[in-house]
Design an enzyme around this catalytic site. Structure first.
Site, PDB file in Angstrom:
ATOM      1  N   HIS A 186     -14.289  -0.227  -9.082  1.00 29.53           N
ATOM      2  CA  HIS A 186     -15.389  -0.444  -8.122  1.00 29.53           C
ATOM      3  C   HIS A 186     -15.360   0.588  -6.993  1.00 29.53           C
ATOM      4  O   HIS A 186     -15.855   0.329  -5.907  1.00 29.53           O
ATOM      5  CB  HIS A 186     -15.348  -1.852  -7.515  1.00 29.53           C
ATOM      6  CG  HIS A 186     -15.136  -2.947  -8.514  1.00 29.53           C
ATOM      7  ND1 HIS A 186     -16.159  -3.628  -9.120  1.00 29.53           N
ATOM      8  CD2 HIS A 186     -13.988  -3.463  -9.039  1.00 29.53           C
ATOM      9  CE1 HIS A 186     -15.673  -4.527  -9.962  1.00 29.53           C
ATOM     10  NE2 HIS A 186     -14.352  -4.443  -9.940  1.00 29.53           N
TER      11      HIS A 186
ATOM     12  N   SER B 233     -24.344  26.785   3.329  1.00 37.18           N
ATOM     13  CA  SER B 233     -25.615  26.332   3.885  1.00 37.18           C
ATOM     14  C   SER B 233     -26.178  27.433   4.768  1.00 37.18           C
ATOM     15  O   SER B 233     -25.430  28.142   5.443  1.00 37.18           O
ATOM     16  CB  SER B 233     -25.387  25.069   4.714  1.00 37.18           C
ATOM     17  OG  SER B 233     -26.410  24.918   5.670  1.00 37.18           O
TER      18      SER B 233
ATOM     19  N   LYS C  57     -20.345  24.484   6.050  1.00 36.81           N
ATOM     20  CA  LYS C  57     -20.554  23.828   4.765  1.00 36.81           C
ATOM     21  C   LYS C  57     -20.057  24.613   3.565  1.00 36.81           C
ATOM     22  O   LYS C  57     -20.176  25.816   3.491  1.00 36.81           O
ATOM     23  CB  LYS C  57     -22.048  23.579   4.561  1.00 36.81           C
ATOM     24  CG  LYS C  57     -22.600  22.527   5.491  1.00 36.81           C
ATOM     25  CD  LYS C  57     -22.314  21.149   4.986  1.00 36.81           C
ATOM     26  CE  LYS C  57     -23.548  20.647   4.267  1.00 36.81           C
ATOM     27  NZ  LYS C  57     -23.318  19.413   3.594  1.00 36.81           N
TER      28      LYS C  57
ATOM     29  N   GLU D  72     -23.040  19.391  -8.777  1.00 37.37           N
ATOM     30  CA  GLU D  72     -24.274  18.598  -8.678  1.00 37.37           C
ATOM     31  C   GLU D  72     -25.261  18.986  -9.776  1.00 37.37           C
ATOM     32  O   GLU D  72     -25.983  18.143 -10.314  1.00 37.37           O
ATOM     33  CB  GLU D  72     -24.913  18.798  -7.300  1.00 37.37           C
ATOM     34  CG  GLU D  72     -24.085  18.167  -6.194  1.00 37.37           C
ATOM     35  CD  GLU D  72     -24.573  18.581  -4.817  1.00 37.37           C
ATOM     36  OE1 GLU D  72     -25.040  17.712  -4.083  1.00 37.37           O
ATOM     37  OE2 GLU D  72     -24.483  19.786  -4.470  1.00 37.37           O
TER      38      GLU D  72
END
Ligand code: ARG
Length: 457
Positions: free
Chosen positions: A153, A274, A280, A287
């Site tokens: 979980h 970024s 970043k 992704e």
């Protein structure tokens, strides 16, 4: 190619909707190989003269050399790769080119070409998977004893080792390899010679063309041969399952690379920055693997829906079989390479992982197991006693092994000083030495087996 019974030519719309050459030109190597196998057989069977067969074969080599050098020309009037090649062949060798299509139809031709293409795609998926497996096994061997929290979980459950976690993906990819290998065995029958749908009256030798194209033999039913796209669906099923696994691994890397987790730093070469936030480092490749897996799964759905309502035998809808397979195959190749690079180049923050394993009462099960073993308490009761200890530790904001013995004994007098030894994360993973468990010794064994299976030892 089929103008004899027509008075008018096709409209611009007809030409556009009909043309598959923009994408099926990818089949040119397979198309030439299948035509060469076919014409050699026609010659051997005396269906065309040996001289004509040789002329046609030579012409096909010449077309192939042109395609290799300049690419395949895209003329919508010629519809597809089959007509494009035959028309160029006729330009090169004249009317004898017209004998090539004896005892054959584009329906068995495309089924053959596409099978050959998908068969190669299975081989290349297996090669890509093997590279990923090597990376997984290398990193797992390095980290057979590196402790991290295991989750259920996404809540801290029990300590595991990073090597064990990475080897879970080895097992998934091993099943993926076997799915592509199974699909390959099933698809390796030649539809060539099924002709349009009913077979042919010419004395062809289907076993000969099958052998020339390295198929295990000819398919058994001509109607099925030209209508079947199971082989492409089998490939897409295997690709989807594989992409799903890659997506889960990508997702874990995305979570692990987030600052609150901080379990991994992904390689700069597979990350982006970024344009506004200088700090970043984004896991874009991971992704996109997660994203692309959706497109791969979509391609499976797309072809299933194309096929599900088609009566036997060939219908033009089947021309739409190729784009989803081509797209899935190129995305899968990319995703496998990206994940291989990520596994190879990831910097695992093992100190941080180990510290996280010590939070969240990950060794509570070890306390319960200790009560079962040392005090012969039924597990359910031990679970209850341990729950009370966790509750007390949590109320004080401390770890289980920071509870003084007196407090533990107030919960249950059968708890003794010995229990503390069972509460360390090292003791916890070492104890889980059942077959397939997370104990470093077990992980090491499985890594060794995998290295042998991969031919690394
Ligand atoms: N280009 C077609 C395809 O990809 C093959 C041609 C079969 N065409 C036909 N009208 N029977 O499916």
């Amino acid at each position: 190619m089929w103008g004899g019974r027509f008075e008018g030519g096709p409209s611009a719309i007809m030409r556009e909707i009909n043309a598959s050459i923009p994408f099926d030109k990818a089949l040119w190597r397979q198309d030439i190989a299948a035509s060469k196998a076919h014409v050699a057989m026609l010659g051997a069977q005396g269906i065309v003269s040996a001289g004509d067969a040789a002329t046609i074969a030579g012409g096909l080599d010449q077309v192939a050399a042109e395609y290799e050098a300049n690419g395949v020309p895209e003329n919508w009037d010629l519809e597809d790769i089959h007509m494009t090649t035959e028309s160029r062949l006729a330009e090169l060798i004249g009317a004898v080119a017209g004998r090539l299509h004896t005892a054959r139809s584009r329906n068995d031709q495309v089924a053959t070409d596409f099978r050959l293409w998908v068969r190669d795609a299975c081989d290349s998926a297996i090669a890509g998977l093997k590279a990923l497996q090597v990376a997984l096994v290398n990193r797992a061997g390095e980290h057979a004893g590196s402790i991290m929290p295991g989750f259920t979980h996404l809540q801290t459950a029990q300590p595991v080792t990073l090597g064990h976690h990475l080897m879970a993906y080895y097992e998934m990819t091993a099943r993926d390899v076997s799915r592509f290998a199974d699909a390959r065995v099933r698809m390796n029958r030649s539809p060539l010679g099924a002709a349009a749908l009913a077979g042919t009256g010419f004395p062809i030798d289907r076993a000969m063309t099958a052998a020339a194209l390295a198929f295990d033999g000819p398919t058994a039913n001509s109607l099925d041969s030209v209508s079947d796209r199971d082989f492409a669906l089998d490939y897409l099923m295997a690709a989807s399952q594989c992409a799903l696994h890659l997506s889960r691994l990508a997702e874990e890397f995305i979570i692990w690379a987030s600052q609150p987790f901080g379990f991994v730093s992904l390689p700069d070469s597979l990350s982006t920055g970024s344009s506004i936030m200088p700090q970043k480092k984004n896991p874009d490749a991971a992704e996109l693997v997660r994203g692309h897996s959706g497109r791969i799964i979509g391609s499976l759905t797309s072809l299933m829906i194309t096929m599900k309502g088609l009566p036997l035998a060939y219908s033009k809808d089947m021309q739409d079989d190729k784009p989803p397979v081509f797209e899935a195959a190129s995305l899968l190749t990319l995703c496998l390479a990206a994940m291989t690079g990520m596994v190879e180049g990831a910097t695992f923050r093992t100190t941080r992982m180990r510290a996280a394993a010590e939070l969240g009462y990950a060794t509570a099960t070890d306390l319960a197991d200790w009560l079962v073993r040392q005090a012969n308490i039924p597990f359910r009761e031990a679970h209850h006693i341990t729950g009370a200890a966790v509750k007390l530790a949590e109320s004080r904001g401390i770890a289980l092994d920071q509870l003084p013995l007196g407090d533990l004994q107030a919960i249950d007098p059968r708890l003794t000083q010995d229990v503390y030894a069972a509460l360390s994360v090292e003791a916890s993973v070492a104890a889980r030495s059942s077959h397939g468990g997370t104990a470093p010794i077990e992980v090491g064994k499985r890594v060794a087996e995998a290295r042998t299976a991969l031919g690394l030892e």
